[in-house]
Design a protein around this motif. Structure first.
Motif, mmCIF file in Angstrom:
data_model
loop_
_atom_site.group_PDB
_atom_site.id
_atom_site.type_symbol
_atom_site.label_atom_id
_atom_site.label_comp_id
_atom_site.label_asym_id
_atom_site.label_seq_id
_atom_site.Cartn_x
_atom_site.Cartn_y
_atom_site.Cartn_z
ATOM 1 N N GLY A 145 -11.412 -4.455 -1.407
ATOM 2 C CA GLY A 145 -10.631 -3.666 -2.347
ATOM 3 C C GLY A 145 -9.183 -4.124 -2.423
ATOM 4 N N PRO A 146 -8.577 -4.044 -3.624
ATOM 5 C CA PRO A 146 -7.171 -4.426 -3.764
ATOM 6 C C PRO A 146 -6.265 -3.514 -2.943
ATOM 7 N N GLY A 147 -5.256 -4.115 -2.322
ATOM 8 C CA GLY A 147 -4.327 -3.355 -1.505
ATOM 9 C C GLY A 147 -4.750 -3.183 -0.069
ATOM 10 N N SER A 148 -5.961 -3.618 0.299
ATOM 11 C CA SER A 148 -6.420 -3.521 1.683
ATOM 12 C C SER A 148 -5.643 -4.513 2.554
ATOM 13 N N PRO A 149 -5.607 -4.295 3.869
ATOM 14 C CA PRO A 149 -4.940 -5.271 4.744
ATOM 15 C C PRO A 149 -5.500 -6.680 4.583
ATOM 16 N N GLU A 150 -6.823 -6.766 4.416
ATOM 17 C CA GLU A 150 -7.440 -8.089 4.226
ATOM 18 C C GLU A 150 -6.984 -8.730 2.924
ATOM 19 N N SER B 120 -9.455 -4.016 -10.079
ATOM 20 C CA SER B 120 -9.553 -2.565 -9.946
ATOM 21 C C SER B 120 -10.378 -2.203 -8.714
ATOM 22 N N THR B 121 -10.349 -0.925 -8.374
ATOM 23 C CA THR B 121 -11.121 -0.406 -7.252
ATOM 24 C C THR B 121 -12.342 0.360 -7.780
ATOM 25 N N ARG C 159 -5.871 3.605 -1.158
ATOM 26 C CA ARG C 159 -4.780 2.746 -0.697
ATOM 27 C C ARG C 159 -3.557 2.819 -1.607
ATOM 28 N N GLY C 160 -3.620 3.690 -2.610
ATOM 29 C CA GLY C 160 -2.475 3.887 -3.484
ATOM 30 C C GLY C 160 -2.371 2.899 -4.621
ATOM 31 N N ILE C 161 -3.455 2.187 -4.930
ATOM 32 C CA ILE C 161 -3.449 1.184 -5.991
ATOM 33 C C ILE C 161 -4.043 1.792 -7.257
ATOM 34 N N PRO C 162 -3.310 1.832 -8.377
ATOM 35 C CA PRO C 162 -3.848 2.442 -9.598
ATOM 36 C C PRO C 162 -4.966 1.610 -10.213
ATOM 37 N N GLY C 163 -5.905 2.317 -10.832
ATOM 38 C CA GLY C 163 -6.998 1.657 -11.525
ATOM 39 C C GLY C 163 -8.324 1.810 -10.821
#
Length: 532
Positions: A250-255, A294-295, A401-405
């Motif tokens: 997912g976008p914004g993840s630590p990885e 997107s998530t 994770r606070g990422i829009p979409g």
């Protein structure tokens, strides 16, 4: 802070300063780097310092667009050709073409499928020439390297006719096929494989999250192998991350943030290699992404849902498509539906059923259907296009994770992982940053642009003839010196379609922005509005 370039403004920097002739600009080069799946809001000084610095000394295109569908193979082809799918012929990452495979969908980037498509079409699997092919025809060398096979769509071999074609290499990574040399390496022309393996060894066969080893191997292959006899006028480096890792975590993840740092490190290596060769000040660098990201909030199985709704839907056949069957080919945020014999009544029945679902965002149809758009409204009307194409529904809300979409997605990826290919503004809005001797310095351009503009701009910078027509435009507003006129003001329109359904009304929209003859799709969505 960079200055801002406003849509429709009088561009003082474009005041009739003619381009120098090619012989007056010896050694001009363009390096195109593709960060697969890079969202523009992830460009930060903390996570991507090299990319952030490049934007500070060049041009950041704040309203840059992917071609729809916002997927890799579609946009990799669009960048290379300056064309929407209608002209390029590539409509999705996975398609169903019975002449290529009569029983199931196939990957449009697959080397063997590309070769078969070219054989069947007389070399027109990609319907128009690519940057690499045109540069080679002009008598100049190219070098392409891609962790993903999508790089093949930019220089697959069938379109090569120039004198420099034998020494213009395209290196890509792929799993070994039975009976072939190497473990996971590919190259065009194929005759160069033995030398590639001797010089570089085999491409790492396993990918990881982040995909550091494969992307670093491909970066080294570009700067140490493909550039060993000099840097050609045009190079491309396609990185798998952050796309691979964002899909998984997912976008914004630590990885995913680690994947961004890895891609940024490889950009730093390319810049350092040019500087060590004394070529940095002669080289235009363009960093672009194929799409946003997107998530996944709602995983779906569209094939199962269509069967529940009474359709004979399948993802794989035992014999060629016939009767009332519907072939379902998923692409994450986009789903392609192929109807046996292009049955118009069945196509309309599909559309009507889809308009009662929660997962559909925007529906495109081969034939007129109430409440849907036509394929041609999104430049998708090719002979091999699906009968119905769905862009899955999306919302503005933020992920955990606070990422829009957030979006509905077809396939096996779970909630919280990532995907793309919808008409969400977070998938359609992607990254373009350009810096070098031909670009303005410290500018944020708010004039809409798109991946279709990459090819005409690069051909212009290299003084390579553009055979046209192309759907994209030269990004004149970003160039330091040009005799080209400033682009006209952007015009935005909104297409809408409605149909009464049980309990309310289906409503969908498509927002389109045009700059001159160039068309960009901002976003589109739909859903059932309850009866008042």
């Amino acid at each position: 802070m960079p200055s801002r370039l406003l849509p429709g403004a009088v561009l003082a920097a474009l005041l009739i300063l003619p381009l120098a002739a090619a012989e007056e600009k010896p050694g001009r080069r363009v390096v195109l780097m593709v960060w697969d799946g890079m969202r523009p809001d992830f460009v930060t000084a903390e996570t991507t310092p090299n990319l952030h610095a490049l934007a500070q000394r060049g041009v950041f295109f704040s309203r840059h667009h992917a071609v729809f569908p916002s997927s890799t193979e579609v946009n990799g082809t669009a960048m290379a050709t300056g064309s929407h799918p209608r002209r390029s012929g590539i409509v999705a990452n996975r398609e169903y073409r019975p002449e290529i495979d009569p029983l199931k969908g196939f990957d449009t980037q697959d080397r063997l499928m590309i070769a078969k498509g070219d054989e069947l079409s007389g070399g027109k699997y990609v319907g128009v020439p690519t940057i690499a092919e045109l540069v080679q025809r002009s008598g100049q060398r190219t070098a392409l390297a891609g962790t993903k096979n999508v790089i093949l769509l930019q220089d697959r071999g069938a379109g090569r006719t120039g004198e420099t074609s034998p020494i213009s290499l395209n290196v890509f990574g792929e799993p070994n096929r039975e009976g072939e040399e190497g473990e996971a390496s590919g190259v065009v022309p194929r005759s160069a494989l033995r030398d590639l393996l001797a010089a570089r060894g085999s491409f790492p066969s396993r990918y990881t999250y982040p995909n550091v080893k494969q992307d670093e191997w491909m970066t080294s292959t570009l700067i140490d192998y493909l550039w060993r006899d000099g840097v050609p006028v045009f190079s491309t480096l396609w990185s798998s991350d952050p796309d691979y890792t964002q899909h998984q975590h997912g976008p914004g993840s630590p990885e995913a943030l680690a994947a961004l740092r890895s891609a940024d490190g490889n950009l730093g290596r390319v810049i350092a290699a040019l500087e060590q060769r004394g070529l940095l000040e002669q080289t235009d660098i363009m960093v672009v992404s194929d799409h946003g990201f997107s998530t996944i909030e709602h995983p779906q199985n569209v094939s199962d849902l269509l069967r529940t709704a009474g359709f004979e839907a399948t993802r794989e056949l035992r014999k060629p498509l016939n009767g009332k069957q519907v072939m379902v080919v998923g692409n994450g945020g986009t789903v392609c539906l192929y109807v046996a014999n292009h049955d118009e009544a069945l196509t309309r029945a599909l559309v009507e059923s889809l308009q009662t679902t929660a997962y559909c965002g925007t529906i495109f149809s081969r034939v007129p259907a109430e409440g849907a758009f036509l394929l041609k409204d999104a430049n998708l009307d090719t002979a091999a296009a699906p009968d119905v194409l769905i862009s899955m529904r999306w919302i503005d809300a933020k992920s955990e994770r606070g990422i829009p979409g957030l979006l509905w997605s077809d396939g096996r990826r779970p909630r919280g992982s990532g995907t793309h290919a919808t008409l969400s503004r977070y998938d359609q809005r992607n990254t373009l940053i350009a810096a070098g001797p031909d670009f303005r310095r410290g500018v944020v351009s708010e004039i809409p642009s798109g991946n279709i503009d990459v090819a005409p701009t690069i051909l212009h910078l290299l003084h390579v003839a553009n055979p046209g027509p192309m759907d994209g435009r030269i990004l004149a507003e970003a160039l330091a010196q040009t005799e080209l006129a400033a682009p006209p003001p952007a015009e935005t329109t909104r297409l809408e379609a409605r149909r009464a359904v049980p309990g309310g009304e289906w409503h969908q929209y498509l927002q389109v922005t045009r700059v001159g003859d160039a068309t960009y799709f901002d976003e589109g969505n739909g859903g059932v509005e309850p009866a008042k």
